[in-house]
Motif scaffolding. Structure first.
Motif, PDB file in Angstrom:
ATOM      1  N   ILE A  89       0.853  -1.212   0.000  1.00  0.00           N
ATOM      2  CA  ILE A  89       0.000   0.000   0.000  1.00  0.00           C
ATOM      3  C   ILE A  89       0.882   1.253   0.000  1.00  0.00           C
ATOM      4  O   ILE A  89       0.574   2.238  -0.672  1.00  0.00           O
ATOM      5  N   ASP A  90       1.995   1.198   0.735  1.00  0.00           N
ATOM      6  CA  ASP A  90       2.946   2.325   0.664  1.00  0.00           C
ATOM      7  C   ASP A  90       3.401   2.536  -0.785  1.00  0.00           C
ATOM      8  O   ASP A  90       3.488   3.668  -1.272  1.00  0.00           O
ATOM      9  N   HIS A  91       3.685   1.435  -1.463  1.00  0.00           N
ATOM     10  CA  HIS A  91       4.129   1.499  -2.864  1.00  0.00           C
ATOM     11  C   HIS A  91       3.009   2.058  -3.754  1.00  0.00           C
ATOM     12  O   HIS A  91       3.243   2.908  -4.617  1.00  0.00           O
ATOM     13  N   LEU A  92       1.800   1.594  -3.495  1.00  0.00           N
ATOM     14  CA  LEU A  92       0.651   2.070  -4.274  1.00  0.00           C
ATOM     15  C   LEU A  92       0.491   3.585  -4.150  1.00  0.00           C
ATOM     16  O   LEU A  92       0.194   4.280  -5.134  1.00  0.00           O
ATOM     17  N   MET A  93       0.733   4.095  -2.950  1.00  0.00           N
ATOM     18  CA  MET A  93       0.580   5.544  -2.759  1.00  0.00           C
ATOM     19  C   MET A  93       1.642   6.314  -3.547  1.00  0.00           C
ATOM     20  O   MET A  93       1.372   7.397  -4.073  1.00  0.00           O
ATOM     21  N   VAL A  94       2.832   5.724  -3.669  1.00  0.00           N
ATOM     22  CA  VAL A  94       3.876   6.353  -4.501  1.00  0.00           C
ATOM     23  C   VAL A  94       3.423   6.321  -5.966  1.00  0.00           C
ATOM     24  O   VAL A  94       3.545   7.313  -6.692  1.00  0.00           O
ATOM     25  N   LEU A  95       2.861   5.198  -6.381  1.00  0.00           N
ATOM     26  CA  LEU A  95       2.396   5.085  -7.776  1.00  0.00           C
ATOM     27  C   LEU A  95       1.280   6.096  -8.071  1.00  0.00           C
ATOM     28  O   LEU A  95       1.239   6.694  -9.145  1.00  0.00           O
ATOM     29  N   PHE A  96       0.385   6.302  -7.095  1.00  0.00           N
ATOM     30  CA  PHE A  96      -0.646   7.340  -7.272  1.00  0.00           C
ATOM     31  C   PHE A  96       0.023   8.705  -7.431  1.00  0.00           C
ATOM     32  O   PHE A  96      -0.348   9.485  -8.298  1.00  0.00           O
ATOM     33  N   ALA A  97       1.025   8.964  -6.584  1.00  0.00           N
ATOM     34  CA  ALA A  97       1.705  10.272  -6.631  1.00  0.00           C
ATOM     35  C   ALA A  97       2.424  10.473  -7.964  1.00  0.00           C
ATOM     36  O   ALA A  97       2.592  11.593  -8.423  1.00  0.00           O
ATOM     37  N   GLU A  98       2.834   9.355  -8.582  1.00  0.00           N
ATOM     38  CA  GLU A  98       3.546   9.455  -9.869  1.00  0.00           C
ATOM     39  C   GLU A  98       2.585   9.333 -11.060  1.00  0.00           C
ATOM     40  O   GLU A  98       3.026   9.211 -12.204  1.00  0.00           O
ATOM     41  N   ARG A 125      -0.028   0.855 -13.377  1.00  0.00           N
ATOM     42  CA  ARG A 125       0.693   0.153 -12.299  1.00  0.00           C
ATOM     43  C   ARG A 125      -0.102   0.219 -10.992  1.00  0.00           C
ATOM     44  O   ARG A 125      -0.027  -0.690 -10.163  1.00  0.00           O
ATOM     45  N   CYS A 126      -0.873   1.291 -10.806  1.00  0.00           N
ATOM     46  CA  CYS A 126      -1.750   1.366  -9.620  1.00  0.00           C
ATOM     47  C   CYS A 126      -2.730   0.205  -9.639  1.00  0.00           C
ATOM     48  O   CYS A 126      -2.917  -0.499  -8.636  1.00  0.00           O
ATOM     49  N   LEU A 127      -3.331   0.003 -10.803  1.00  0.00           N
ATOM     50  CA  LEU A 127      -4.333  -1.064 -10.915  1.00  0.00           C
ATOM     51  C   LEU A 127      -3.684  -2.425 -10.652  1.00  0.00           C
ATOM     52  O   LEU A 127      -4.244  -3.272  -9.953  1.00  0.00           O
ATOM     53  N   HIS A 128      -2.486  -2.606 -11.201  1.00  0.00           N
ATOM     54  CA  HIS A 128      -1.755  -3.864 -11.010  1.00  0.00           C
ATOM     55  C   HIS A 128      -1.516  -4.126  -9.514  1.00  0.00           C
ATOM     56  O   HIS A 128      -1.781  -5.207  -9.005  1.00  0.00           O
ATOM     57  N   THR A 129      -1.045  -3.084  -8.803  1.00  0.00           N
ATOM     58  CA  THR A 129      -0.747  -3.253  -7.370  1.00  0.00           C
ATOM     59  C   THR A 129      -2.026  -3.446  -6.565  1.00  0.00           C
ATOM     60  O   THR A 129      -2.073  -4.236  -5.616  1.00  0.00           O
ATOM     61  N   LEU A 130      -3.078  -2.731  -6.955  1.00  0.00           N
ATOM     62  CA  LEU A 130      -4.368  -2.911  -6.272  1.00  0.00           C
ATOM     63  C   LEU A 130      -4.839  -4.367  -6.386  1.00  0.00           C
ATOM     64  O   LEU A 130      -5.378  -4.937  -5.429  1.00  0.00           O
ATOM     65  N   PHE A 150      -5.483   8.754  -3.356  1.00  0.00           N
ATOM     66  CA  PHE A 150      -6.336   8.574  -4.538  1.00  0.00           C
ATOM     67  C   PHE A 150      -6.982   9.902  -4.956  1.00  0.00           C
ATOM     68  O   PHE A 150      -7.002  10.265  -6.135  1.00  0.00           O
ATOM     69  N   LEU A 151      -7.481  10.648  -3.955  1.00  0.00           N
ATOM     70  CA  LEU A 151      -8.137  11.934  -4.282  1.00  0.00           C
ATOM     71  C   LEU A 151      -7.126  12.943  -4.849  1.00  0.00           C
ATOM     72  O   LEU A 151      -7.447  13.686  -5.789  1.00  0.00           O
ATOM     73  N   ALA A 152      -5.907  12.924  -4.312  1.00  0.00           N
ATOM     74  CA  ALA A 152      -4.870  13.831  -4.837  1.00  0.00           C
ATOM     75  C   ALA A 152      -4.534  13.462  -6.282  1.00  0.00           C
ATOM     76  O   ALA A 152      -4.317  14.334  -7.138  1.00  0.00           O
ATOM     77  N   PHE A 153      -4.520  12.168  -6.567  1.00  0.00           N
ATOM     78  CA  PHE A 153      -4.281  11.674  -7.930  1.00  0.00           C
ATOM     79  C   PHE A 153      -5.384  12.184  -8.883  1.00  0.00           C
ATOM     80  O   PHE A 153      -5.105  12.690  -9.971  1.00  0.00           O
TER      81      PHE A 153
END
Ligand code: HEM
Length: 263
Positions: free
Chosen positions: A53-62, A67-72, A156-159
């Motif tokens: 989930i930490d990684h997912l938040m980085v992916l959202f920020a980027e 890749r977000c969907l993949h990690t989800l 997610f909302l920031a994304f």
């Protein structure tokens, strides 16, 4: 010397960590090993979930939406495994559990700091849950950090906002250490995204899978507790199943559920 399986995975250390405390007539009670193994397996999965989930938040920020969907999807699959593992522990009968329960003393899953970290990271911000951890302890410091940091929902909302969607300002500026509240203006936006953005809709469905996954785990856990100890109080000092029932059916992301009747 070439690296071996055992050295790489530290198997010797790993399998020396299951240490039953019960004292039956012929040594530790047979069923305590399962109880320890399954809890340790859960803690490893909690660690992996925090990592993902930490990684997912980085992916959202980027803005890495694929890749977000993949990690989800990976996170969702781990949740399914967490829920399934309850089946194994449900083979423990009330009599088998009572053969070693007294040796647990006041130890309880209630004190799992990784579970609380996971809740905070997903958005269940409740500082009262920090009570079991002494101020200044590693768990207390880690949880305080998680409490004050944005949750997966905020990421997610920031994304969405960076992609040009008009996320309401008061939602964007919310105090991230507070629980997530429903917002009717945000619901309108989420509906519009569902209707026009297939990939973002998939991301929202995957967030709902995770939300439902945690709710499923809570439900399976309380049923397991009811069939193992009935309405007895918990070793962690709560009323037991009665307390656990009060945690059921609370969604992580209320607006992803609230919009469904309008879709
Ligand atoms: C026979 C098996 C189990 C029994 C009887 C049991 C019992 C309980 C009880 C009674 C509570 C309420 C707190 C208290 O102790 O007063 C609780 C909380 C909890 N247990 Fe279990 N548990 C079992 C297995 C597990 C497993 C395998 C896990 C995995 C890590 C787990 C994780 C938790 C967590 C995270 C909480 C806190 C839940 C919350 O506050 O929302 N439990 N458990």
């Amino acid at each position: 010397m070439a690296l071996s399986y055992g050295d790489y995975l530290k198997v010797d250390e790993l399998i020396s960590l299951q240490q039953p405390l019960s004292k039956g007539p012929n040594g530790p009670e047979h069923d305590e090993l399962l109880f320890i193994t399954i809890h340790q397996a859960y803690e490893l999965w909690f660690k992996q979930l925090l990592h993902e989930i930490d990684h997912l938040m980085v992916l959202f920020a980027e803005d890495e939406k694929f890749r977000c969907l993949h990690t989800l999807k990976r996170i969702r699959t781990i949740f399914k495994t967490l829920v399934q593992q309850v089946d194994i522990l449900e083979t423990l009968s009330p009599l088998e559990f009572s053969s070693f329960r007294e040796f647990l003393d006041t130890a309880s899953g209630f004190q799992s700091f990784q579970f609380r970290e996971l809740e905070f990271l997903l958005g269940v911000k409740n500082p009262a849950k920090m009570k079991p951890y002494p101020e200044g302890s590693k768990a207390f410091v880690g949880l305080t950090k998680r409490l004050k940091a944005p949750s997966l929902w905020d990421a997610f909302l920031a994304f969405l906002s960076r992609r040009g969607f008009a996320v309401p300002l008061d939602v964007m500026k919310r105090d991230v250490s507070e629980p997530i509240k429903s917002d009717s203006e945000l619901q309108d936006l989420l509906i519009m995204i569902y209707q026009t953005e297939p990939l973002l809709s998939e991301i929202m469905e995957a967030l709902v899978d995770i939300d439902e996954g945690l709710q499923e785990w809570r439900y399976r856990h309380v049923k397991m507790v009811e069939r193992t100890i009935g309405m007895k109080p918990g070793t962690g000092g709560s009323s037991g199943a009665e307390y656990l029932r009060s945690t059921l059916f609370a969604p992580l992301y209320p607006d992803l559920w609230n919009i469904r009747y309008r879709l």
